[in-house]
Design a protein around this motif. Structure first.
Motif, PDB file in Angstrom:
ATOM      1  N   ALA A 315     -17.837  41.313 -62.935  1.00  0.00           N
ATOM      2  CA  ALA A 315     -17.867  41.672 -61.521  1.00  0.00           C
ATOM      3  C   ALA A 315     -19.269  41.542 -60.947  1.00  0.00           C
ATOM      4  O   ALA A 315     -19.455  41.100 -59.806  1.00  0.00           O
ATOM      5  N   ALA A 316     -20.271  41.927 -61.743  1.00  0.00           N
ATOM      6  CA  ALA A 316     -21.661  41.824 -61.282  1.00  0.00           C
ATOM      7  C   ALA A 316     -22.075  40.373 -61.086  1.00  0.00           C
ATOM      8  O   ALA A 316     -22.780  40.042 -60.122  1.00  0.00           O
ATOM      9  N   ILE A 317     -21.636  39.484 -61.977  1.00  0.00           N
ATOM     10  CA  ILE A 317     -21.942  38.055 -61.835  1.00  0.00           C
ATOM     11  C   ILE A 317     -21.356  37.523 -60.532  1.00  0.00           C
ATOM     12  O   ILE A 317     -21.938  36.651 -59.884  1.00  0.00           O
ATOM     13  N   ALA A 318     -20.212  38.070 -60.124  1.00  0.00           N
ATOM     14  CA  ALA A 318     -19.578  37.670 -58.867  1.00  0.00           C
ATOM     15  C   ALA A 318     -20.198  38.361 -57.658  1.00  0.00           C
ATOM     16  O   ALA A 318     -19.706  38.200 -56.542  1.00  0.00           O
ATOM     17  N   LEU A 319     -21.264  39.141 -57.887  1.00  0.00           N
ATOM     18  CA  LEU A 319     -21.970  39.862 -56.814  1.00  0.00           C
ATOM     19  C   LEU A 319     -21.064  40.861 -56.114  1.00  0.00           C
ATOM     20  O   LEU A 319     -21.066  40.984 -54.885  1.00  0.00           O
ATOM     21  N   ALA A 320     -20.299  41.583 -56.907  1.00  0.00           N
ATOM     22  CA  ALA A 320     -19.412  42.606 -56.351  1.00  0.00           C
ATOM     23  C   ALA A 320     -20.222  43.777 -55.810  1.00  0.00           C
ATOM     24  O   ALA A 320     -21.396  43.969 -56.163  1.00  0.00           O
TER      25      ALA A 320
END
Length: 412
Positions: A315-320
């Motif tokens: 999720a962090a990689i997707a900039l959530a």
């Protein structure tokens, strides 16, 4: 159907790139097929020229209903219910469709023409001439699903990741890729690196669609008694359609269409595999606590940290949103024990609640998906990425944490 006979229409030097063939289908019916390139202004001009002759009583196009709707209603994406797309398991298909459209758009930019211009011209001019528009291609979602099921399970992730990598690459489109698209099939162009080596891909991608479009043409012409139909298809499909029409198969068009619309069922073991893994994990927890409460607690802590951590990382990689990342961390250890609900679905739902996509995000989808950074900038595609990456992280976490549980039980 009586035996088909091919009549090659005369061409001059300027028309050589727009192949045109006319087939006699019997009963005084004729079918003219124009082979086009989906990013060619010459193809769009040729379509306009042919329809203007008023020689045809129907126009067939290489479009499925969903792609046709996108042409006649460009704002259709703005009406998409993103949460329902994710809940119904359609996120992968939507992401793949957006990626395919982005690839076509990126190639078209190199040639300075709107992608699919010849199909748009065909629909517009046929409607203006009050001619019926026949949609003969198979639904793109069905084609993508049949491609997916045609590949062995261990190659599916490589197929999907290869598609995304080729589309989101910063590299300029090569001359070879452009030439492939000029041959007239964007799907074949996109998957070219696989199509050359994988018969599993070629079947549902090209040959099945040749058979499907041939059957749709025969069905429409026969049922509506069209005397002369103009069919506009990618040049890459012309040879296959011609061979099928000339083969004079005894199989009915309805039977062909029905068989090619079937989505293959997943192998039974694949359906039960998630539940089997859950059973193993829960059994491991039970054995661990039976041996020692400390071992059991250590296993649960590892399960939470590994599974939740990898899902949150996705999720962090997707900039959530930060709260979405926390949600992914908390949800993954629980959802991994319930195959009916995925961590990606919970994380995507949280992101939609926290940063609901605006109408402008939907309207910019076509432009934003062309560039890699646009997938993270646009709230719609970013939510899809959160779903995909959080799900992928949780899946990896399940196996990594599972091995860690086994290490605890083996005394490592």
């Amino acid at each position: 159907m009586s035996e088909s006979k091919t009549i090659l229409s005369p061409h001059d030097a300027h028309q050589a790139t727009e192949p045109l063939q006319t087939f006699e289908l019997g009963h005084d019916r004729k079918l003219t097929i124009l082979g086009t390139a989906h990013v060619s202004q010459a193809s769009a001009d040729k379509v306009q020229e042919l329809i203007a002759t008023q020689a045809f009583d129907a126009v067939a196009v290489e479009l499925c209903p969903s792609r046709y709707k996108a042409i006649v209603n460009p704002d259709l994406l703005a009406k998409m219910d993103l949460f329902q797309v994710i809940r119904k398991g359609q996120a992968y298909m939507v992401a793949a469709s957006l990626a395919l459209g982005a690839f076509q758009q990126r190639m078209a930019e190199n040639l300075g023409i709107e992608p699919g211009a010849e199909m748009r011209t065909a629909v517009r001019d046929a409607q203006a001439a009050k001619l019926p528009v026949l949609l003969i291609d198979r639904e793109i979602g069905t084609t993508l699903k049949r491609i997916y099921h045609n590949f062995p399970w261990w190659q599916r992730f490589g197929l999907f990741s290869g598609l995304l990598a080729s589309i989101m690459s910063h590299d300029k489109v090569s001359a070879e890729e452009i030439e492939r698209l000029k041959e007239g099939d964007v799907l074949e162009s996109t998957f070219s690196q696989f199509a050359e080596n994988q018969r599993d891909l070629y079947g549902p991608l090209i040959s099945e669609r040749d058979a499907y479009m041939s059957a749709r043409l025969l069905k429409e012409i026969t049922e509506n008694d069209y005397q002369h139909t103009l069919a506009i298809v990618g040049a890459g499909h012309m040879q296959g359609i011609r061979q099928i029409l000339q083969a004079n198969s005894s199989r009915s068009p309805d039977e062909t269409i029905r068989q090619l619309d079937i989505i293959p069922d997943a192998a039974r073991w694949i359906k039960y595999a998630p539940w089997f893994i859950v059973a193993l994990i829960l059994t491991g927890f039970g054995i661990g606590f039976q041996r020692s409460p400390d071992i059991g607690m250590a296993m649960i802590i590892d399960w939470i940290i590994i599974n939740g951590g990898l899902s949150a990382t996705g999720a962090a990689i997707a900039l959530a949103h930060p709260l979405t990342i926390v949600t992914a961390f908390l949800a993954a250890p629980l959802t991994s024990l319930n195959p009916m609900v995925g961590a990606g679905m919970v994380a995507a739902a949280a992101e939609i609640f926290l940063r609901k996509p605006q109408v402008s995000d939907f309207s910019r989808l076509r432009q934003d998906t062309i560039r890699l950074r646009g997938w993270w900038k646009n709230r719609v595609t970013r939510t899809l990425l959160i779903f995909l990456l959080a799900s992928f992280g949780s899946a990896i976490g399940t196996y990594v944490a599972g091995f860690r549980i086994f290490e605890h039980l083996s005394g490592s």
